[in-house]
Enzyme design. Structure first.
Site, PDB file in Angstrom:
ATOM      1  N   ASN A  70       0.856  -1.188   0.000  1.00  0.00           N
ATOM      2  CA  ASN A  70       0.000   0.000   0.000  1.00  0.00           C
ATOM      3  C   ASN A  70       0.896   1.244   0.000  1.00  0.00           C
ATOM      4  O   ASN A  70       1.686   1.443   0.924  1.00  0.00           O
ATOM      5  CB  ASN A  70      -0.896  -0.052   1.248  1.00  0.00           C
ATOM      6  CG  ASN A  70      -1.825   1.135   1.339  1.00  0.00           C
ATOM      7  OD1 ASN A  70      -1.430   2.265   1.041  1.00  0.00           O
ATOM      8  ND2 ASN A  70      -3.055   0.917   1.752  1.00  0.00           N
TER       9      ASN A  70
ATOM     10  N   ARG B 239      -6.672  12.938   1.037  1.00  0.00           N
ATOM     11  CA  ARG B 239      -5.554  13.346   1.912  1.00  0.00           C
ATOM     12  C   ARG B 239      -4.218  12.747   1.475  1.00  0.00           C
ATOM     13  O   ARG B 239      -3.177  13.241   1.840  1.00  0.00           O
ATOM     14  CB  ARG B 239      -5.845  13.006   3.368  1.00  0.00           C
ATOM     15  CG  ARG B 239      -5.842  11.534   3.647  1.00  0.00           C
ATOM     16  CD  ARG B 239      -6.024  11.242   5.119  1.00  0.00           C
ATOM     17  NE  ARG B 239      -7.367  11.558   5.577  1.00  0.00           N
ATOM     18  CZ  ARG B 239      -7.906  10.997   6.660  1.00  0.00           C
ATOM     19  NH1 ARG B 239      -7.220  10.144   7.379  1.00  0.00           N
ATOM     20  NH2 ARG B 239      -9.136  11.302   7.026  1.00  0.00           N
TER      21      ARG B 239
ATOM     22  N   HIS C 249      -5.655   3.632  -1.426  1.00  0.00           N
ATOM     23  CA  HIS C 249      -6.969   4.042  -0.903  1.00  0.00           C
ATOM     24  C   HIS C 249      -7.238   5.471  -1.354  1.00  0.00           C
ATOM     25  O   HIS C 249      -6.558   6.397  -0.911  1.00  0.00           O
ATOM     26  CB  HIS C 249      -6.927   3.954   0.633  1.00  0.00           C
ATOM     27  CG  HIS C 249      -8.243   4.225   1.309  1.00  0.00           C
ATOM     28  ND1 HIS C 249      -8.410   4.034   2.662  1.00  0.00           N
ATOM     29  CD2 HIS C 249      -9.439   4.668   0.845  1.00  0.00           C
ATOM     30  CE1 HIS C 249      -9.657   4.348   2.997  1.00  0.00           C
ATOM     31  NE2 HIS C 249     -10.298   4.753   1.906  1.00  0.00           N
TER      32      HIS C 249
ATOM     33  N   HIS D 102      -3.605  -4.510   7.917  1.00  0.00           N
ATOM     34  CA  HIS D 102      -3.729  -3.310   8.771  1.00  0.00           C
ATOM     35  C   HIS D 102      -2.800  -3.433   9.968  1.00  0.00           C
ATOM     36  O   HIS D 102      -2.941  -4.340  10.775  1.00  0.00           O
ATOM     37  CB  HIS D 102      -5.156  -3.048   9.261  1.00  0.00           C
ATOM     38  CG  HIS D 102      -5.392  -1.571   9.442  1.00  0.00           C
ATOM     39  ND1 HIS D 102      -4.883  -0.862  10.506  1.00  0.00           N
ATOM     40  CD2 HIS D 102      -6.012  -0.655   8.663  1.00  0.00           C
ATOM     41  CE1 HIS D 102      -5.216   0.415  10.372  1.00  0.00           C
ATOM     42  NE2 HIS D 102      -5.889   0.572   9.253  1.00  0.00           N
TER      43      HIS D 102
ATOM     44  N   GLU E  93     -11.113  -9.269   3.333  1.00  0.00           N
ATOM     45  CA  GLU E  93      -9.819  -8.880   3.906  1.00  0.00           C
ATOM     46  C   GLU E  93     -10.045  -8.717   5.403  1.00  0.00           C
ATOM     47  O   GLU E  93     -10.839  -7.872   5.838  1.00  0.00           O
ATOM     48  CB  GLU E  93      -9.300  -7.586   3.284  1.00  0.00           C
ATOM     49  CG  GLU E  93      -7.966  -7.185   3.925  1.00  0.00           C
ATOM     50  CD  GLU E  93      -7.159  -6.195   3.115  1.00  0.00           C
ATOM     51  OE1 GLU E  93      -7.191  -6.249   1.877  1.00  0.00           O
ATOM     52  OE2 GLU E  93      -6.478  -5.375   3.748  1.00  0.00           O
TER      53      GLU E  93
ATOM     54  N   HIS F  86       1.059   6.249   1.827  1.00  0.00           N
ATOM     55  CA  HIS F  86       1.797   7.209   2.656  1.00  0.00           C
ATOM     56  C   HIS F  86       3.020   7.795   1.963  1.00  0.00           C
ATOM     57  O   HIS F  86       3.622   8.738   2.467  1.00  0.00           O
ATOM     58  CB  HIS F  86       2.078   6.611   4.027  1.00  0.00           C
ATOM     59  CG  HIS F  86       0.783   6.376   4.747  1.00  0.00           C
ATOM     60  ND1 HIS F  86      -0.090   7.409   5.021  1.00  0.00           N
ATOM     61  CD2 HIS F  86       0.163   5.247   5.143  1.00  0.00           C
ATOM     62  CE1 HIS F  86      -1.178   6.915   5.591  1.00  0.00           C
ATOM     63  NE2 HIS F  86      -1.050   5.607   5.679  1.00  0.00           N
TER      64      HIS F  86
ATOM     65  N   THR G  79      -8.306   3.622   8.518  1.00  0.00           N
ATOM     66  CA  THR G  79      -9.543   2.835   8.574  1.00  0.00           C
ATOM     67  C   THR G  79      -9.607   2.130   9.928  1.00  0.00           C
ATOM     68  O   THR G  79      -8.827   1.232  10.203  1.00  0.00           O
ATOM     69  CB  THR G  79      -9.566   1.801   7.424  1.00  0.00           C
ATOM     70  OG1 THR G  79      -9.112   2.449   6.243  1.00  0.00           O
ATOM     71  CG2 THR G  79     -10.956   1.267   7.207  1.00  0.00           C
TER      72      THR G  79
ATOM     73  N   ARG H 163      -9.264   8.326  -0.782  1.00  0.00           N
ATOM     74  CA  ARG H 163     -10.210   8.778   0.246  1.00  0.00           C
ATOM     75  C   ARG H 163     -11.018   9.950  -0.268  1.00  0.00           C
ATOM     76  O   ARG H 163     -10.561  10.715  -1.125  1.00  0.00           O
ATOM     77  CB  ARG H 163      -9.462   9.175   1.523  1.00  0.00           C
ATOM     78  CG  ARG H 163      -8.791   8.006   2.227  1.00  0.00           C
ATOM     79  CD  ARG H 163      -8.250   8.438   3.578  1.00  0.00           C
ATOM     80  NE  ARG H 163      -9.302   8.588   4.550  1.00  0.00           N
ATOM     81  CZ  ARG H 163      -9.587   7.716   5.518  1.00  0.00           C
ATOM     82  NH1 ARG H 163      -8.856   6.633   5.671  1.00  0.00           N
ATOM     83  NH2 ARG H 163     -10.573   7.925   6.350  1.00  0.00           N
TER      84      ARG H 163
ATOM     85  N   GLU I 281      -8.810   0.567  -2.688  1.00  0.00           N
ATOM     86  CA  GLU I 281      -9.639   0.638  -1.484  1.00  0.00           C
ATOM     87  C   GLU I 281     -10.528   1.858  -1.603  1.00  0.00           C
ATOM     88  O   GLU I 281     -10.043   2.949  -1.947  1.00  0.00           O
ATOM     89  CB  GLU I 281      -8.760   0.787  -0.240  1.00  0.00           C
ATOM     90  CG  GLU I 281      -7.926  -0.429   0.057  1.00  0.00           C
ATOM     91  CD  GLU I 281      -6.989  -0.181   1.224  1.00  0.00           C
ATOM     92  OE1 GLU I 281      -6.960   0.934   1.776  1.00  0.00           O
ATOM     93  OE2 GLU I 281      -6.251  -1.113   1.566  1.00  0.00           O
TER      94      GLU I 281
HETATM   95  N1  PXP Z   1      -5.972  -3.001   4.184  1.00  0.00           N
HETATM   96  C1  PXP Z   1      -6.925  -2.030   4.279  1.00  0.00           C
HETATM   97  C2  PXP Z   1      -8.304  -2.355   3.869  1.00  0.00           C
HETATM   98  C3  PXP Z   1      -6.582  -0.733   4.720  1.00  0.00           C
HETATM   99  O1  PXP Z   1      -7.529   0.214   4.810  1.00  0.00           O
HETATM  100  C4  PXP Z   1      -5.229  -0.453   5.025  1.00  0.00           C
HETATM  101  C5  PXP Z   1      -4.843   0.934   5.423  1.00  0.00           C
HETATM  102  O2  PXP Z   1      -5.062   1.808   4.364  1.00  0.00           O
HETATM  103  C6  PXP Z   1      -4.290  -1.492   4.894  1.00  0.00           C
HETATM  104  C7  PXP Z   1      -4.685  -2.768   4.490  1.00  0.00           C
HETATM  105  C8  PXP Z   1      -2.843  -1.278   5.192  1.00  0.00           C
HETATM  106  O3  PXP Z   1      -2.700  -0.953   6.545  1.00  0.00           O
HETATM  107  P1  PXP Z   1      -1.307  -0.409   7.059  1.00  0.00           P
HETATM  108  O4  PXP Z   1      -1.055   0.875   6.321  1.00  0.00           O
HETATM  109  O5  PXP Z   1      -1.533  -0.214   8.513  1.00  0.00           O
HETATM  110  O6  PXP Z   1      -0.274  -1.443   6.743  1.00  0.00           O
END
Ligand code: PXP
Length: 261
Positions: free
Chosen positions: A16, A58, A52, A203, A160, A19, A110, A54, A79
């Site tokens: 992901n 952001r 994601h 997550h 998930e 960030h 989330t 949003r 996402e």
């Molecule tokens: N899966 C989902 C559905 C999420 O919303 C997120 C966070 O955006 C992640 C995985 C990844 O989580 P993390 O950034 O904490 O590794």
């Protein structure tokens, strides 16, 4: 770390890159580019890219989604919240999968899973057009048997499982709570597998929390973001992803002898 082989199904790593965009947006401009990070992640062993989009934009932008789809040669997992705006964007972008998540403006990330049971009237308005467009439907849920039953009834392709509660318990040093949360994930993965759902998890996963989740035989994909991007500051993105990949492979290989069917 040398990776070992496993009899369990291959465990994919979805990286992901949200960030990377968070850092870019702190100053405006184009740097660091999340698409470049996604390409580097693929070179390091990512099997897919997750982003994601949003409502408040952001981190990831609409243009990032278009470029991720066009410029990265791995499946895109988008996402998104269940809104008409996001549905339109997803249908245009044609990601491999859409992971439907709950979204609150005030949350930092989330916070919990989707209440699929309560969304049963609303969900088909989003899942049916996505399915008709050939996009796989993933539902981000807490490891709860009612949610899994509701996801199967909603004809989701994937669930998930939210690993946040387990990861927080590990960070808090509460072993008993961590074991309990892991047991919930394990039971949920088994139930989802029995109902024919593909099982992903994610997550809050880190080098310290990934192994027991990677060892769950029904889980075939982990989506990891914040830790990888943060740790890349110290170790570089390539080597951070390689290390995560090796931890996943080793956990998988260690579990393959003792895995439940
Ligand atoms: N899966 C989902 C559905 C999420 O919303 C997120 C966070 O955006 C992640 C995985 C990844 O989580 P993390 O950034 O904490 O590794």
């Amino acid at each position: 770390m040398a990776s070992m082989t496993s009899d369990l199904p291959y465990l994919r790593l979805g990286v992901n890159i949200d960030h990377v965009a968070t850092i870019r947006n702190a100053r405006g401009g184009d740097h660091p580019d999340p698409v470049r990070a996604a390409q580097l992640a693929v070179e390091a062993g990512a099997d897919g890219i997750t982003a994601h989009l949003r409502e408040d934009r952001r981190h990831i932008s609409d243009q990032d989604i278009e470029r991720l789809k066009a410029e990265v040669e791995r499946p895109l997992n988008l996402e998104m919240a269940m809104t008409q705006e996001m549905l339109g964007i997803a249908l245009k972008a044609q990601p491999n999968a859409c992971c439907l998540v709950p979204e609150k403006r005030e949350e930092l990330t989330t916070e919990g899973g989707l209440d699929v049971a309560k969304s049963s009237n609303r969900l088909p308005k989003f899942s049916e057009p996505l399915r008709d467009a050939g996009i796989r439907i993933s539902l981000f849920i807490d490891p709860d048997s009612k949610q899994i039953e509701a996801a199967a009834a909603a004809r989701a392709d994937i669930v998930e499982l939210h690993t946040g509660a387990y990861c927080e318990a590990v960070i808090d040093g509460e072993d008993l709570r961590a074991r309990g949360e892991l047991e919930k994930l394990s039971r949920a993965a088994r139930q989802a597998g029995e109902l024919g759902l593909e099982v992903h998890a994610g997550h809050g996963l880190t080098f310290d929390t990934v192994r027991p989740v990677a060892a769950l035989s029904q889980v075939v994909e982990l989506n990891i973001g914040h830790f990888l991007v943060g740790e890349a500051i110290f170790g570089g993105l390539h080597s951070t992803i390689c290390r995560m990949r090796a931890l996943m492979d080793n956990a998988r290989a260690s579990a393959s002898g003792s895995a439940s069917a």
